[in-house]
Design an enzyme around this catalytic site. Structure first.
Site, PDB file in Angstrom:
ATOM      1  N   TYR A 173       0.841  -1.205   0.000  1.00  0.00           N
ATOM      2  CA  TYR A 173       0.000   0.000   0.000  1.00  0.00           C
ATOM      3  C   TYR A 173       0.876   1.255   0.000  1.00  0.00           C
ATOM      4  O   TYR A 173       0.660   2.178  -0.789  1.00  0.00           O
ATOM      5  CB  TYR A 173      -0.907  -0.032   1.231  1.00  0.00           C
ATOM      6  CG  TYR A 173      -1.863   1.128   1.349  1.00  0.00           C
ATOM      7  CD1 TYR A 173      -3.064   1.143   0.644  1.00  0.00           C
ATOM      8  CD2 TYR A 173      -1.584   2.205   2.188  1.00  0.00           C
ATOM      9  CE1 TYR A 173      -3.959   2.210   0.771  1.00  0.00           C
ATOM     10  CE2 TYR A 173      -2.467   3.269   2.312  1.00  0.00           C
ATOM     11  CZ  TYR A 173      -3.653   3.268   1.604  1.00  0.00           C
ATOM     12  OH  TYR A 173      -4.530   4.318   1.732  1.00  0.00           O
ATOM     13  N   LYS A 177       1.099   4.203  -2.903  1.00  0.00           N
ATOM     14  CA  LYS A 177       0.733   5.609  -2.703  1.00  0.00           C
ATOM     15  C   LYS A 177       1.910   6.537  -3.024  1.00  0.00           C
ATOM     16  O   LYS A 177       1.717   7.658  -3.512  1.00  0.00           O
ATOM     17  CB  LYS A 177       0.211   5.814  -1.275  1.00  0.00           C
ATOM     18  CG  LYS A 177      -1.103   5.076  -0.992  1.00  0.00           C
ATOM     19  CD  LYS A 177      -2.197   5.447  -1.987  1.00  0.00           C
ATOM     20  CE  LYS A 177      -3.563   4.880  -1.619  1.00  0.00           C
ATOM     21  NZ  LYS A 177      -4.611   5.249  -2.573  1.00  0.00           N
TER      22      LYS A 177
END
Ligand code: NAD
Length: 274
Positions: A173, A177
């Site tokens: 994750y 990002k």
């Protein structure tokens, strides 16, 4: 009868007459943003991978904003380019896209540190969080060009974990990002002379299902995160949505390539108040 329902009345609001697509619109930030977009006079296409959740979300928007302009839903997996293309091209009948909010994203329960993250979870996360934003950005640009628009605003959802490291790891994750931030910055520079702006939104942990379902009733897990907020609380999705309205509107005409951090000073704090 509201002003917008009068025959021939021009739409009013900070996004009057703009056509907007919101991905991940069935919940959290995407739903709150769709509602605010509609309140500000935009025509909104709400997109999500979950059809049933999307139906409920669209019904909520129509209930809360009875005088909304056009409001419709579109089931789309943002990691599949053909689906993103079909979604964006569906707005040709409205006159093309003016605002694209690439917001859909996942944080998988099996995402872990460098050792524990399964490769399939890594790939799934990059496919949705990174490729999804690329496809959305690409087809927004193609739509803006096709309709010879002099300006457009694309907003991509990143996260504060793109800016600060987390000792509670979710490596896939976090990497995804960081990629959203870097990609958005470059898109902003490449397309600036066409009038197309690209900005990132960096939310801190929020009271949305994405995080709250994952935290569940685990008080210690929650406290470990809340302590980092000077305000002592997580953010609300609507607090992100207000920032997105600004980035979508012409009020932000000279804001480009910006990492819009909406975090209650979480990333600025060393020691927080007791
Ligand atoms: P949410 O889970 O409430 O909403 C995310 C939506 O994306 C869901 O409706 C889901 O069905 C949809 N989605 C998932 N995969 C999809 C796909 N492949 N195609 C289309 N739609 C898909 O979460 P949220 O908190 O509103 O998250 C929105 C964005 O904000 C995400 O990109 C997330 O990473 C980011 N974010 C959230 C937080 C937080 O604490 N909630 C913090 C920082 C960043």
């Amino acid at each position: 009868m509201g002003a917008l329902e009068e025959a021939g009345a021009a739409p009013r609001g900070r996004l009057a007459g703009k056509n907007a697509i919101v991905t991940g619109a069935a919940g959290g930030i995407g739903l709150e943003t769709s509602i605010l977009f509609a309140k500000e006079g935009a025509n909104v296409l709400m997109a999500d991978i979950s059809g049933p959740a999307l139906d409920k979300a669209l019904a909520k928007l129509k209930q809360l904003v009875p005088n909304a302009g056009r409001a419709a839903s579109w089931v789309c997996d943002v990691s599949k380019e053909a689906q993103v293309q079909a979604m964006v091209e569906s707005l040709d009948s409205w006159g093309g896209v003016d605002v694209m909010f690439n917001n859909a994203g996942i944080m998988h329960a099996r995402d872990d540190d460098a050792i524990g993250t399964p490769e399939e979870i890594w790939d799934l996360t990059q496919n949705i969080n990174v490729k999804g934003v690329w496809f959305g950005s690409k087809h927004a640009v193609l739509s803006l060009r096709r309709h010879k628009k002099a300006k457009g605003s694309i907003i991509n959802t990143a996260s504060v974990v793109a800016l600060v490291g987390s000792a509670t790891p979710q490596l896939a994750y976090t990497a995804s990002k960081g990629a959203v931030l870097a990609m958005t910055r470059e898109l902003a520079v490449v397309h600036a002379r066409e009038g197309y702006r690209f900005n990132s939104l960096c939310p801190a942990p929020l009271n949305t299902p994405l995080l709250q379902d994952w935290l569940g009733d685990d008080v210690a897990k929650r406290a470990r995160r809340e302590i980092h907020f000077p305000s002592g609380r997580f953010g609300e999705a609507v607090e992100q949505a207000h920032a997105v309205v600004f980035l979508a509107s012409d009020e932000s005409s000279f804001v480009n390539g910006h990492d819009m951090v909406v975090d209650g000073a979480m990333t600025k704090a060393y020691v927080t108040p007791e």
